[in-house]
Design a protein around this motif. Structure first.
Motif, PDB file in Angstrom:
ATOM      1  N   VAL A   8       3.125   5.737  -3.531  1.00  0.00           N
ATOM      2  CA  VAL A   8       4.280   6.577  -3.831  1.00  0.00           C
ATOM      3  C   VAL A   8       4.812   6.392  -5.256  1.00  0.00           C
ATOM      4  O   VAL A   8       5.242   7.358  -5.883  1.00  0.00           O
ATOM      5  CB  VAL A   8       5.403   6.304  -2.791  1.00  0.00           C
ATOM      6  CG1 VAL A   8       6.675   7.006  -3.165  1.00  0.00           C
ATOM      7  CG2 VAL A   8       4.941   6.723  -1.415  1.00  0.00           C
ATOM      8  N   TYR A   9       4.773   5.178  -5.787  1.00  0.00           N
ATOM      9  CA  TYR A   9       5.462   4.919  -7.054  1.00  0.00           C
ATOM     10  C   TYR A   9       4.932   5.715  -8.243  1.00  0.00           C
ATOM     11  O   TYR A   9       5.710   5.999  -9.159  1.00  0.00           O
ATOM     12  CB  TYR A   9       5.491   3.417  -7.363  1.00  0.00           C
ATOM     13  CG  TYR A   9       4.351   2.915  -8.206  1.00  0.00           C
ATOM     14  CD1 TYR A   9       4.491   2.808  -9.581  1.00  0.00           C
ATOM     15  CD2 TYR A   9       3.132   2.563  -7.650  1.00  0.00           C
ATOM     16  CE1 TYR A   9       3.452   2.353 -10.369  1.00  0.00           C
ATOM     17  CE2 TYR A   9       2.105   2.118  -8.414  1.00  0.00           C
ATOM     18  CZ  TYR A   9       2.265   2.014  -9.778  1.00  0.00           C
ATOM     19  OH  TYR A   9       1.223   1.576 -10.551  1.00  0.00           O
ATOM     20  N   PRO A  10       3.653   6.113  -8.334  1.00  0.00           N
ATOM     21  CA  PRO A  10       3.236   6.893  -9.510  1.00  0.00           C
ATOM     22  C   PRO A  10       3.973   8.221  -9.666  1.00  0.00           C
ATOM     23  O   PRO A  10       4.028   8.772 -10.766  1.00  0.00           O
ATOM     24  CB  PRO A  10       1.744   7.137  -9.281  1.00  0.00           C
ATOM     25  CG  PRO A  10       1.307   6.000  -8.442  1.00  0.00           C
ATOM     26  CD  PRO A  10       2.474   5.725  -7.538  1.00  0.00           C
ATOM     27  N   TYR A  11       4.565   8.729  -8.603  1.00  0.00           N
ATOM     28  CA  TYR A  11       5.332   9.977  -8.704  1.00  0.00           C
ATOM     29  C   TYR A  11       6.640   9.785  -9.470  1.00  0.00           C
ATOM     30  O   TYR A  11       7.200  10.737  -9.977  1.00  0.00           O
ATOM     31  CB  TYR A  11       5.654  10.525  -7.316  1.00  0.00           C
ATOM     32  CG  TYR A  11       4.457  11.066  -6.594  1.00  0.00           C
ATOM     33  CD1 TYR A  11       3.865  12.249  -6.998  1.00  0.00           C
ATOM     34  CD2 TYR A  11       3.906  10.388  -5.510  1.00  0.00           C
ATOM     35  CE1 TYR A  11       2.752  12.744  -6.348  1.00  0.00           C
ATOM     36  CE2 TYR A  11       2.803  10.871  -4.849  1.00  0.00           C
ATOM     37  CZ  TYR A  11       2.230  12.058  -5.273  1.00  0.00           C
ATOM     38  OH  TYR A  11       1.138  12.542  -4.638  1.00  0.00           O
ATOM     39  N   PHE A  12       7.116   8.558  -9.540  1.00  0.00           N
ATOM     40  CA  PHE A  12       8.418   8.301 -10.145  1.00  0.00           C
ATOM     41  C   PHE A  12       8.348   7.596 -11.497  1.00  0.00           C
ATOM     42  O   PHE A  12       9.356   7.446 -12.152  1.00  0.00           O
ATOM     43  CB  PHE A  12       9.279   7.466  -9.182  1.00  0.00           C
ATOM     44  CG  PHE A  12       9.469   8.121  -7.859  1.00  0.00           C
ATOM     45  CD1 PHE A  12      10.309   9.216  -7.732  1.00  0.00           C
ATOM     46  CD2 PHE A  12       8.783   7.677  -6.743  1.00  0.00           C
ATOM     47  CE1 PHE A  12      10.479   9.843  -6.509  1.00  0.00           C
ATOM     48  CE2 PHE A  12       8.950   8.287  -5.510  1.00  0.00           C
ATOM     49  CZ  PHE A  12       9.796   9.371  -5.401  1.00  0.00           C
ATOM     50  N   VAL A  13       7.171   7.140 -11.908  1.00  0.00           N
ATOM     51  CA  VAL A  13       7.009   6.427 -13.171  1.00  0.00           C
ATOM     52  C   VAL A  13       6.229   7.319 -14.133  1.00  0.00           C
ATOM     53  O   VAL A  13       5.113   7.740 -13.829  1.00  0.00           O
ATOM     54  CB  VAL A  13       6.268   5.085 -12.957  1.00  0.00           C
ATOM     55  CG1 VAL A  13       6.047   4.375 -14.266  1.00  0.00           C
ATOM     56  CG2 VAL A  13       7.034   4.212 -11.986  1.00  0.00           C
ATOM     57  N   SER A  14       6.814   7.605 -15.288  1.00  0.00           N
ATOM     58  CA  SER A  14       6.140   8.492 -16.238  1.00  0.00           C
ATOM     59  C   SER A  14       5.489   7.735 -17.392  1.00  0.00           C
ATOM     60  O   SER A  14       4.625   8.276 -18.067  1.00  0.00           O
ATOM     61  CB  SER A  14       7.136   9.510 -16.785  1.00  0.00           C
ATOM     62  OG  SER A  14       8.197   8.853 -17.425  1.00  0.00           O
ATOM     63  N   SER A  15       5.865   6.490 -17.613  1.00  0.00           N
ATOM     64  CA  SER A  15       5.295   5.695 -18.697  1.00  0.00           C
ATOM     65  C   SER A  15       3.972   5.082 -18.251  1.00  0.00           C
ATOM     66  O   SER A  15       3.883   4.479 -17.169  1.00  0.00           O
ATOM     67  CB  SER A  15       6.274   4.589 -19.094  1.00  0.00           C
ATOM     68  OG  SER A  15       5.652   3.670 -19.947  1.00  0.00           O
ATOM     69  N   THR A  16       2.949   5.196 -19.089  1.00  0.00           N
ATOM     70  CA  THR A  16       1.644   4.640 -18.749  1.00  0.00           C
ATOM     71  C   THR A  16       1.689   3.121 -18.693  1.00  0.00           C
ATOM     72  O   THR A  16       1.079   2.507 -17.812  1.00  0.00           O
ATOM     73  CB  THR A  16       0.587   5.111 -19.768  1.00  0.00           C
ATOM     74  OG1 THR A  16       0.639   6.531 -19.857  1.00  0.00           O
ATOM     75  CG2 THR A  16      -0.791   4.693 -19.362  1.00  0.00           C
ATOM     76  N   LEU A  17       2.413   2.508 -19.607  1.00  0.00           N
ATOM     77  CA  LEU A  17       2.512   1.047 -19.624  1.00  0.00           C
ATOM     78  C   LEU A  17       3.206   0.531 -18.359  1.00  0.00           C
ATOM     79  O   LEU A  17       2.725  -0.425 -17.729  1.00  0.00           O
ATOM     80  CB  LEU A  17       3.277   0.586 -20.866  1.00  0.00           C
ATOM     81  CG  LEU A  17       3.427  -0.916 -21.039  1.00  0.00           C
ATOM     82  CD1 LEU A  17       2.056  -1.567 -21.190  1.00  0.00           C
ATOM     83  CD2 LEU A  17       4.308  -1.227 -22.223  1.00  0.00           C
ATOM     84  N   LEU A  18       4.303   1.158 -17.966  1.00  0.00           N
ATOM     85  CA  LEU A  18       4.982   0.757 -16.730  1.00  0.00           C
ATOM     86  C   LEU A  18       4.108   1.005 -15.508  1.00  0.00           C
ATOM     87  O   LEU A  18       4.133   0.227 -14.546  1.00  0.00           O
ATOM     88  CB  LEU A  18       6.298   1.512 -16.579  1.00  0.00           C
ATOM     89  CG  LEU A  18       7.484   0.940 -17.322  1.00  0.00           C
ATOM     90  CD1 LEU A  18       8.696   1.843 -17.161  1.00  0.00           C
ATOM     91  CD2 LEU A  18       7.799  -0.449 -16.842  1.00  0.00           C
TER      92      LEU A  18
ATOM     93  N   GLY B 144       0.815  -1.210   0.000  1.00  0.00           N
ATOM     94  CA  GLY B 144       0.000   0.000   0.000  1.00  0.00           C
ATOM     95  C   GLY B 144       0.846   1.256   0.000  1.00  0.00           C
ATOM     96  O   GLY B 144       0.570   2.213  -0.723  1.00  0.00           O
ATOM     97  N   LEU B 145       1.897   1.233   0.779  1.00  0.00           N
ATOM     98  CA  LEU B 145       2.807   2.383   0.825  1.00  0.00           C
ATOM     99  C   LEU B 145       3.476   2.597  -0.531  1.00  0.00           C
ATOM    100  O   LEU B 145       3.540   3.726  -1.041  1.00  0.00           O
ATOM    101  CB  LEU B 145       3.854   2.146   1.912  1.00  0.00           C
ATOM    102  CG  LEU B 145       4.620   3.335   2.438  1.00  0.00           C
ATOM    103  CD1 LEU B 145       3.666   4.339   3.054  1.00  0.00           C
ATOM    104  CD2 LEU B 145       5.631   2.878   3.460  1.00  0.00           C
ATOM    105  N   VAL B 146       3.939   1.515  -1.142  1.00  0.00           N
ATOM    106  CA  VAL B 146       4.596   1.621  -2.450  1.00  0.00           C
ATOM    107  C   VAL B 146       3.593   2.029  -3.525  1.00  0.00           C
ATOM    108  O   VAL B 146       3.904   2.829  -4.407  1.00  0.00           O
ATOM    109  CB  VAL B 146       5.304   0.294  -2.804  1.00  0.00           C
ATOM    110  CG1 VAL B 146       5.851   0.324  -4.211  1.00  0.00           C
ATOM    111  CG2 VAL B 146       6.419   0.018  -1.811  1.00  0.00           C
ATOM    112  N   LEU B 147       2.367   1.504  -3.468  1.00  0.00           N
ATOM    113  CA  LEU B 147       1.335   1.880  -4.445  1.00  0.00           C
ATOM    114  C   LEU B 147       0.994   3.358  -4.372  1.00  0.00           C
ATOM    115  O   LEU B 147       0.650   3.968  -5.384  1.00  0.00           O
ATOM    116  CB  LEU B 147       0.068   1.049  -4.231  1.00  0.00           C
ATOM    117  CG  LEU B 147       0.013  -0.300  -4.917  1.00  0.00           C
ATOM    118  CD1 LEU B 147      -1.145  -1.123  -4.370  1.00  0.00           C
ATOM    119  CD2 LEU B 147      -0.124  -0.144  -6.408  1.00  0.00           C
TER     120      LEU B 147
END
Length: 96
Positions: free
Chosen positions: A69-79, A64-67
Motif C-alpha cells: 500500500v505505501y507506494p501509493y502515498f510516497v512520491s519521492s524515489t529516495l523515500l 506485506g500489507l504495508v509494502l
C-alpha cells in the motif's frame, strides 16, 4: 435546435474531479525508476502477505500489507527505497 448542439462539459475536467483526493494526481509516472521500485516493493509485499497469512505470522503479514500500500502515498524515489528496504528487513529482526 441551437440548444441541442450546445457543447457539453469537458470530459477531462470530470476525470480530474474524480481523481482529486485519490492520490492519482501526485503519482509520479514520469520516472521509470520510481515505477519499477513501486512494482518491486509491491510484489515483495504480496509475497510477505501470503507467507504471513499461511504461517499465521503477524509481522510478515502486516509488513506485506504495508509494502503493497505505501507506494501509493510516497512520491519521492529516495523515500520509496528507504521505507521499502526497512519494511523488507523488519520481519527478519522482529519476531512475535
Amino acid at each position: 435546435m441551437r440548444g441541442a448542439l450546445k457543447k457539453g462539459p469537458d470530459p477531462r475536467a470530470a476525470l480530474r474531479a474524480c481523481a482529486l483526493g485519490s492520490g492519482i494526481e501526485a503519482w509520479n509516472v514520469d520516472n521509470p525508476a520510481s515505477l519499477f521500485l513501486e512494482l518491486l516493493f509491491s510484489a515483495a509485499g504480496a509475497g510477505y502477505f501470503i507467507y504471513g497469512k499461511k504461517q499465521r505470522a503477524t509481522v510478515p503479514f502486516v509488513c506485506g500489507l504495508v509494502l503493497m500500500v505505501y507506494p501509493y502515498f510516497v512520491s519521492s524515489t529516495l523515500l520509496l527505497v528507504i521505507i521499502g528496504i526497512a519494511l523488507m528487513t523488519l520481519p527478519y529482526f522482529v519476531r512475535l
